[in-house]
Design an enzyme around this catalytic site. Structure first.
Site, mmCIF file in Angstrom:
data_model
loop_
_atom_site.group_PDB
_atom_site.id
_atom_site.type_symbol
_atom_site.label_atom_id
_atom_site.label_comp_id
_atom_site.label_asym_id
_atom_site.label_seq_id
_atom_site.Cartn_x
_atom_site.Cartn_y
_atom_site.Cartn_z
ATOM 1 N N LYS A 166 0.843 -1.202 0.000
ATOM 2 C CA LYS A 166 0.000 0.000 0.000
ATOM 3 C C LYS A 166 0.882 1.257 0.000
ATOM 4 C CE LYS A 166 -1.751 2.581 3.138
ATOM 5 N NZ LYS A 166 -1.602 3.894 2.458
ATOM 6 N N GLU A 203 11.427 15.724 14.727
ATOM 7 C CA GLU A 203 11.630 15.602 13.286
ATOM 8 C C GLU A 203 10.723 16.609 12.583
ATOM 9 O OE1 GLU A 203 10.046 12.054 11.244
ATOM 10 O OE2 GLU A 203 12.016 11.903 10.295
ATOM 11 N N GLU A 209 10.775 1.167 9.654
ATOM 12 C CA GLU A 209 11.749 2.213 9.327
ATOM 13 C C GLU A 209 11.064 3.532 9.634
ATOM 14 O OE1 GLU A 209 14.805 1.853 8.235
ATOM 15 O OE2 GLU A 209 14.811 -0.251 7.637
ATOM 16 N N CYS A 247 14.067 10.538 5.534
ATOM 17 C CA CYS A 247 14.084 10.052 6.917
ATOM 18 C C CYS A 247 15.474 10.201 7.524
ATOM 19 C CB CYS A 247 13.587 8.622 7.004
ATOM 20 S SG CYS A 247 14.407 7.520 5.869
ATOM 21 N N GLY A 281 4.239 3.844 13.432
ATOM 22 C CA GLY A 281 5.084 2.680 13.712
ATOM 23 C C GLY A 281 4.762 2.074 15.060
ATOM 24 N N SER A 305 5.895 7.348 9.849
ATOM 25 C CA SER A 305 6.088 8.110 11.082
ATOM 26 C C SER A 305 6.284 7.184 12.285
ATOM 27 C CB SER A 305 4.871 9.009 11.324
ATOM 28 O OG SER A 305 3.723 8.219 11.518
ATOM 29 N N THR A 306 6.979 7.684 13.271
ATOM 30 C CA THR A 306 7.193 6.934 14.509
ATOM 31 C C THR A 306 5.851 6.654 15.183
ATOM 32 O OG1 THR A 306 9.359 7.929 14.744
ATOM 33 C CG2 THR A 306 8.400 7.012 16.736
ATOM 34 N N GLU A 307 4.965 7.636 15.082
ATOM 35 C CA GLU A 307 3.638 7.511 15.694
ATOM 36 C C GLU A 307 2.892 6.283 15.147
ATOM 37 O OE1 GLU A 307 1.359 10.786 14.328
ATOM 38 O OE2 GLU A 307 -0.482 10.122 15.323
HETATM 39 P P1 NAI Z 1 2.261 8.126 8.278
HETATM 40 O O1 NAI Z 1 3.155 7.305 9.110
HETATM 41 O O2 NAI Z 1 0.896 8.434 8.766
HETATM 42 O O3 NAI Z 1 2.095 7.429 6.833
HETATM 43 C C1 NAI Z 1 2.960 6.444 6.295
HETATM 44 C C2 NAI Z 1 2.133 5.333 5.695
HETATM 45 O O4 NAI Z 1 1.397 4.683 6.720
HETATM 46 C C3 NAI Z 1 1.099 5.788 4.678
HETATM 47 O O5 NAI Z 1 1.028 4.830 3.649
HETATM 48 C C4 NAI Z 1 -0.186 5.804 5.495
HETATM 49 O O6 NAI Z 1 -1.344 5.655 4.719
HETATM 50 C C5 NAI Z 1 0.023 4.619 6.401
HETATM 51 N N1 NAI Z 1 -0.744 4.642 7.652
HETATM 52 C C6 NAI Z 1 -1.194 5.705 8.355
HETATM 53 N N2 NAI Z 1 -1.814 5.310 9.469
HETATM 54 C C7 NAI Z 1 -1.736 3.959 9.500
HETATM 55 C C8 NAI Z 1 -2.190 2.948 10.419
HETATM 56 N N3 NAI Z 1 -2.822 3.261 11.540
HETATM 57 N N4 NAI Z 1 -1.931 1.649 10.124
HETATM 58 C C9 NAI Z 1 -1.259 1.317 9.017
HETATM 59 N N5 NAI Z 1 -0.835 2.213 8.109
HETATM 60 C C10 NAI Z 1 -1.061 3.522 8.347
HETATM 61 O O7 NAI Z 1 3.027 9.465 7.935
HETATM 62 P P2 NAI Z 1 2.390 10.871 7.436
HETATM 63 O O8 NAI Z 1 1.124 11.154 8.166
HETATM 64 O O9 NAI Z 1 2.352 10.836 5.972
HETATM 65 O O10 NAI Z 1 3.524 11.875 7.901
HETATM 66 C C11 NAI Z 1 3.581 12.356 9.231
HETATM 67 C C12 NAI Z 1 4.996 12.566 9.665
HETATM 68 O O11 NAI Z 1 5.674 11.331 9.723
HETATM 69 C C13 NAI Z 1 5.841 13.414 8.739
HETATM 70 O O12 NAI Z 1 5.649 14.770 8.948
HETATM 71 C C14 NAI Z 1 7.226 12.946 9.070
HETATM 72 O O13 NAI Z 1 7.692 13.602 10.215
HETATM 73 C C15 NAI Z 1 7.026 11.474 9.391
HETATM 74 N N6 NAI Z 1 7.344 10.617 8.239
HETATM 75 C C16 NAI Z 1 8.514 9.921 8.243
HETATM 76 C C17 NAI Z 1 8.853 9.153 7.155
HETATM 77 C C18 NAI Z 1 10.122 8.390 7.113
HETATM 78 O O14 NAI Z 1 10.582 8.040 6.038
HETATM 79 N N7 NAI Z 1 10.719 8.077 8.217
HETATM 80 C C19 NAI Z 1 8.008 9.069 5.968
HETATM 81 C C20 NAI Z 1 6.771 9.803 6.088
HETATM 82 C C21 NAI Z 1 6.481 10.544 7.179
#
Ligand code: NAI
Ligand code: MG
Length: 494
Positions: A198, A404, A272, A306, A255, A251-253
């Site tokens: 996804k 971050e 990651e 990241c 994760g 996001s860590t959240e």
């Molecule tokens: P996110 O962690 O919400 O999204 C990443 C992926 O997880 C997306 O495909 C999303 O649809 C999916 N997702 C969201 N909630 C989920 C859940 N409960 N269960 C399973 N999958 C879920 O990240 P978001 O909201 O796009 O970005 C928020 C912050 O996270 C950013 O501002 C940044 O600080 C951080 N981030 C870090 C990344 C990294 O590479 N370490 C990548 C993206 C965001």
């Protein structure tokens, strides 16, 4: 400042600031469907609920396409297809047969690389020079690399053979949509698993193009399924009982949510997550080189990385010179149309992320941190753009030094001794990457040994190779991707 216009249409002002004539990349080879379906069991199917959301071009704020919001039923269909493909065919293929498909996918990626790069930039907002020269070549390289592993799994562990897990659920973010898809899909298939992937809701289009490429490669139906949707779709995949492994980048959240919801299951999990990675620049470093890498590590790709080098620790004796040179370099950065070949900093991926970055900058200003942004000639009015900036002389306890930002924002601190540099670098809940800058090998090694970071670069930054593992400590995640290490989460040792 006086501006001289020369015959090449290059404006030069007295600060040696160049402004190039626009050099936009052609987009006509990209065909975007108005409404996009799900790729399940080798077929393009509609979502059960017939619900859609928009994908926006962050460079303009305009709608690019409608994307299907996959329901839990659709997730279930995809997992069933993956299971059927796994037991029926894929798990019985020899490594050699699997590698043939991976090589084929890699070659088609190369053949269609311009199309992939342009689409990635349209949907993500990153500069075309990044998607063209970094993302897409590395995507192909990952498929080539893991194609080479598929028939050598008996050498993964000395003298032991391994077995695939079954169905892998993979959830990826929007910052490197194609690259993250390749990091997930290539090792999973090489190890003999089937996949439900996804992409992030703001960047689904390149994953759907990758699905077309997979279709073109003749990969048996169901081996790779690509479903689109937001967090709820991701959660349905994570919680599906017939998934053996979850691989997540984001996001860590989220994760942490995923870690909690899989803890009681048999599912293997790799995460990651984010970072607050530091450069340590010693006084004997090659300064110009370090300045360029600091700029590259936090400002290029809008800081949507990241492992972005979002903290700079510079030895006190050279701090003034370093910051001066950094400011001068920042003044020549070009923020604007990501499709322009000269753009350094493109668009922030979404309005949400732009608002988040602006809020964190404003907070850091209110908290009294010393702010700098370059006086750039222009920034587009439409679309989601922001100037690169830094905060100087920040305290280790400052939010801007700990949280971050995921944008082009750098936090600068100084140090006097290697011990102080190391303790400041390690003073973070994360532990993804670090960059060490020094002319002395022994100093680099000593510093590297003491740093709690998964990836450490010396006298360079953000260098990637499919053969080298990537991953973090603490809140930066669990497990490694890339290299031999990247296969381990996809196998069981017999
Ligand atoms: P996110 O962690 O919400 O999204 C990443 C992926 O997880 C997306 O495909 C999303 O649809 C999916 N997702 C969201 N909630 C989920 C859940 N409960 N269960 C399973 N999958 C879920 O990240 P978001 O909201 O796009 O970005 C928020 C912050 O996270 C950013 O501002 C940044 O600080 C951080 N981030 C870090 C990344 C990294 O590479 N370490 C990548 C993206 C965001
Ligand atoms: Mg989120």
């Amino acid at each position: 400042m006086a501006q001289i216009k020369n015959t090449n249409n290059v404006k030069i002002n007295s600060d040696f600031k160049f402004e190039y004539a626009p050099a936009p990349e052609a987009t006509d080879m990209v065909k975007i469907k108005k409404q996009n379906k799900l790729f399940i069991n080798g077929k393009w199917v509609s979502g059960k609920n017939n619900q859609f959301f928009d994908s926006i071009n962050p460079a303009t704020g305009e709608k690019l396409a409608e994307i299907t919001e996959a329901s839990p039923d659709d997730v279930d269909r995809a997992v069933k297809a993956a299971r059927k493909a796994y037991t029926g065919q894929w798990s019985q293929f020899s490594g050699k047969e699997r590698s043939r498909y991976l090589f084929r996918i890699a070659r088609i990626i190369q053949e269609r690389s311009r199309e992939l790069a342009v689409l990635e930039t349209m949907d993500n907002g990153k500069p075309i020079k990044e998607s063209r020269d970094f993302d897409v070549p590395l995507v192909a390289a990952h498929f080539f690399y893991y194609a080479g592993w598929a028939d050598k799994l008996d050498y993964l562990f000395n003298g032991k053979s391994v077995r695939s897990l079954g169905v892998a659920g993979q959830i990826i973010p929007w910052n490197f949509p194609l690259l993250m898809a390749s990091w997930k899909i290539a090792p999973a298939l090489a190890a003999g698993n089937c996949v439900v992937l996804k992409p992030a809701e703001t960047t689904s289009l390149s994953a759907l193009l990758l699905a077309e490429i997979i279709e073109e490669s003749g990969l048996p139906p169901g081996v790779v399924n690509i479903i689109t949707g937001a967090g709820a779709t991701g959660a349905a995949l994570v919680n599906h009982p017939d998934v053996n492994k979850i691989a997540f980048t984001g996001s860590t959240e989220v994760g942490k949510i995923i870690a909690r919801s899989t803890v009681a299951s048999q599912k293997k999990l790799t995460l990651e997550l984010g970072g607050k990675s530091a450069h340590i620049v010693y006084e004997d470093a090659a300064i110009e080189q370090a300045v360029e890498a600091v700029v590259n590590g936090i400002y290029f790709n809008q800081g949507h990385v990241c492992c972005a080098g979002s903290r700079l620790l510079v030895e006190e004796s050279i701090a003034k010179v370093f910051v001066h040179k950094l400011k001068r370099r920042m003044r020549s950065l070009r923020v604007g149309d990501p499709m322009d070949k000269n753009t350094d900093i493109g668009a922030i991926n979404s309005k949400n992320e732009l608002d988040k970055i602006k809020k964190l900058i404003a907070q850091a200003q209110i908290e009294g941190n010393e702010y700098f942004e370059p006086e750039l000639t222009s920034i587009p009015e439409k679309g989601y753009y922001i100037k690169p900036c830094f905060f100087n002389n920040v305290a280790s306890s400052a939010n801007i030094c700990r949280r971050e930002v995921f944008g082009p924002v750098l936090a600068i601190q100084t140090f006097r001794t290697p011990a102080e540099a190391i303790s400041k670098a390690n003073d973070t809940p994360y532990g993804l990457a670090a960059g060490i800058w020094s002319e002395k090998g022994a100093k680099i090694h000593k510093t590297a040994q003491a740093l709690k970071a998964g990836v450490i670069w010396a006298n360079t930054y953000n260098k990637f190779d499919p053969a080298s593992p990537f991953g973090g400590y603490n809140e930066s995640g669990w497990g490694r991707e890339g290299g031999r290490h990247g296969l381990l989460p996809y196998v069981e040792v017999k």
